[in-house]
Design an enzyme around this catalytic site. Structure first.
Site, PDB file in Angstrom:
ATOM      1  N   HIS A 192      23.410  71.126  44.796  1.00 15.32           N
ATOM      2  CA  HIS A 192      23.375  69.919  45.617  1.00 15.32           C
ATOM      3  C   HIS A 192      24.242  70.178  46.858  1.00 15.32           C
ATOM      4  CE1 HIS A 192      20.949  66.777  43.975  1.00 15.32           C
ATOM      5  NE2 HIS A 192      21.356  67.046  42.760  1.00 15.32           N
ATOM      6  N   ASP A 210      23.160  64.282  45.461  1.00 17.44           N
ATOM      7  CA  ASP A 210      23.838  63.793  44.249  1.00 17.44           C
ATOM      8  C   ASP A 210      24.720  62.583  44.597  1.00 17.44           C
ATOM      9  OD1 ASP A 210      25.389  65.503  45.841  1.00 17.44           O
ATOM     10  OD2 ASP A 210      26.654  66.134  44.173  1.00 17.44           O
ATOM     11  N   HIS A 269       2.519  88.564  64.464  1.00 14.04           N
ATOM     12  CA  HIS A 269       1.965  89.739  63.796  1.00 14.04           C
ATOM     13  C   HIS A 269       0.647  90.130  64.450  1.00 14.04           C
ATOM     14  CE1 HIS A 269       4.882  89.665  60.561  1.00 14.04           C
ATOM     15  NE2 HIS A 269       4.695  88.369  60.474  1.00 14.04           N
ATOM     16  N   TYR A 317       7.532  65.854  58.957  1.00 15.00           N
ATOM     17  CA  TYR A 317       8.204  64.551  58.985  1.00 15.00           C
ATOM     18  C   TYR A 317       8.124  63.899  60.372  1.00 15.00           C
ATOM     19  CZ  TYR A 317      10.155  66.138  54.529  1.00 15.00           C
ATOM     20  OH  TYR A 317      10.313  66.584  53.251  1.00 15.00           O
ATOM     21  N   GLU A 342      34.962  62.673  47.415  1.00 13.89           N
ATOM     22  CA  GLU A 342      34.505  61.546  46.585  1.00 13.89           C
ATOM     23  C   GLU A 342      35.243  60.246  46.907  1.00 13.89           C
ATOM     24  OE1 GLU A 342      35.187  63.430  42.848  1.00 13.89           O
ATOM     25  OE2 GLU A 342      33.077  63.966  42.601  1.00 13.89           O
TER      26      GLU A 342
END
Ligand code: NI
Length: 390
Positions: free
Chosen positions: A99, A104, A238, A294, A369
């Protein structure tokens, strides 16, 4: 201290424990089975109505006692293919998966908001819908949740992302364009092969492909206003197999990033015109495959003002930063802001004392945190307020 902040502080302890459990067991996009099971279990224990709209996605709804709008809050659940190098005691136990983008933290923060909102149900007007989405880093889990009807009846949508550039606990808001739209292209230049000693008998795909790459540089530098943001990057090229032969074809691939739908349409149009025009002028044919990715995040200014005001009232004005710089990175929350008025905001997680100075997607990325309580408080306060007034 106000009541929301007090309840959020209590919820933050539990949310941090959940965050560590999720951090230990990161899962890649569309494989968020353990994470989504933990989300379902937690929401059900709090009395939320839970749905599984598509794949590993989870939607939880709480109806308030009073009439009012439906506010949606979103978190993403997926991890990245990165080998964690933080040395944290709760570091990833899955080799090669981490994460590293704070999803998370987002998931646990939204569960923390669920805890607070369950306790404030009597004051809740309308309803709150929590959207736990899969696969933000991959192919747009937000789009699939939208197609599954998850935003039907929703009046406003909010989401947040951790930000290691902001001090822990600071809320960052951004008016208008925030993240870029992304498009992916592949171009095949079709010429005609012949002996390398007599190039006029063929059409040299490599020489023309090189001109295409050069001409594409004109789009951003000369055709897009300097105040608008766009990127056209060729990432692969390429062509040819034989050193004494003129190549019949060459292929190039790359990305287009733009801020705002107008710039997106303009750049995509110029891209096609440039590639086809250069190829035609030199006798080759161009095959272009463009895949939309997106759509970019364009925040609703009223909703940004609502989040800023909510955060100032809940946390204090010194905890709110108005951001001025958009990013050319992407975020599939843009599918939601296209459908419903909404705002995406940042939660600062920077703390040099614990080493939180690495960027997201770094194997050393650490989030402080201590920011968890503020994220929970702003999510919960946003759901309890009245975004319709803005
Ligand atoms: Ni992310």
């Amino acid at each position: 201290m106000n009541e929301i902040l007090r309840l959020s502080g209590e919820a933050a302890e539990k949310a941090v424990a959940l965050r560590r459990a999720i951090h230990r067991h990161p899962e890649m996009g569309n494989q968020e089975h353990k994470t989504s099971a933990l989300v379902v279990k937690t929401l059900e224990s709090l009395g939320w109505a839970v749905e599984r709209p598509v794949g590993t996605a989870v939607a939880g709804t709480l109806k308030g006692a009073l009439p009012g709008p439906t506010v949606a809050l979103r978190a993403d659940m997926d991890a990245l293919r990165i080998d964690e190098a933080t040395g944290l005691p709760f570091a990833s136990e899955v080799p090669g998966v981490m994460h590293a983008c704070g999803h998370d933290f987002h998931t646990a923060g939204l569960l923390g908001a669920a805890m607070v909102l369950s306790r404030c149900r009597d004051e809740l007007r309308g309803a709150v819908k929590l959207l736990f989405q899969p696969d933000e880093e991959g192919d747009g889990g937000a789009k699939r949740m939208l197609e599954a009807g998850c935003l039907d009846g929703v009046d406003a949508v909010f989401g947040a992302h951790v930000d290691p550039d902001l001090p822990a606990g600071t809320i960052g808001v951004k008016y208008g364009k925030m993240y870029a739209a992304s498009d992916i292209f592949k171009v095949v230049v079709r010429g005609e092969g012949c002996h390398g000693a007599s190039p006029s008998e063929g059409i040299d795909a490599i020489a023309i492909g090189a001109q295409v790459v050069t001409a594409l540089q004109q789009i951003v530098s000369r055709r897009v206003a300097p105040t608008d943001a766009a990127v056209v990057s060729v990432g692969t090229f390429h062509g040819g197999n034989q050193l004494n032969a003129i190549a019949e074809t060459c292929a190039l691939e790359g990305i287009i990033r733009t801020l705002g739908p107008e710039t997106r349409q303009k750049v995509k149009g110029l891209f096609t015109d440039t590639v086809e025009g250069v190829c035609k002028a030199m006798g080759a044919k161009a095959e272009i495959v463009m895949r939309e990715s997106y759509p970019g995040v364009v925040n609703d200014d009223g909703m940004v003002g609502y989040i800023a005001e909510t955060a100032r009232r809940t946390l204090g004005a010194e905890k709110v930063a108005v951001l001025t710089e958009p990013t050319m990175a992407t975020e599939d929350f843009g599918y939601f802001t296209q459908a419903v008025p909404g705002a995406f905001y940042k939660i600062g997680v920077r703390n040099p004392d614990i080493g939180a100075v690495w960027p997201i997607h770094s194997p050393r990325f650490v989030a402080d945190e201590a920011a968890m309580g503020n994220l929970i408080a702003v999510h919960a306060a946003a759901a309890l307020g009245s975004p319709k007034k803005y």
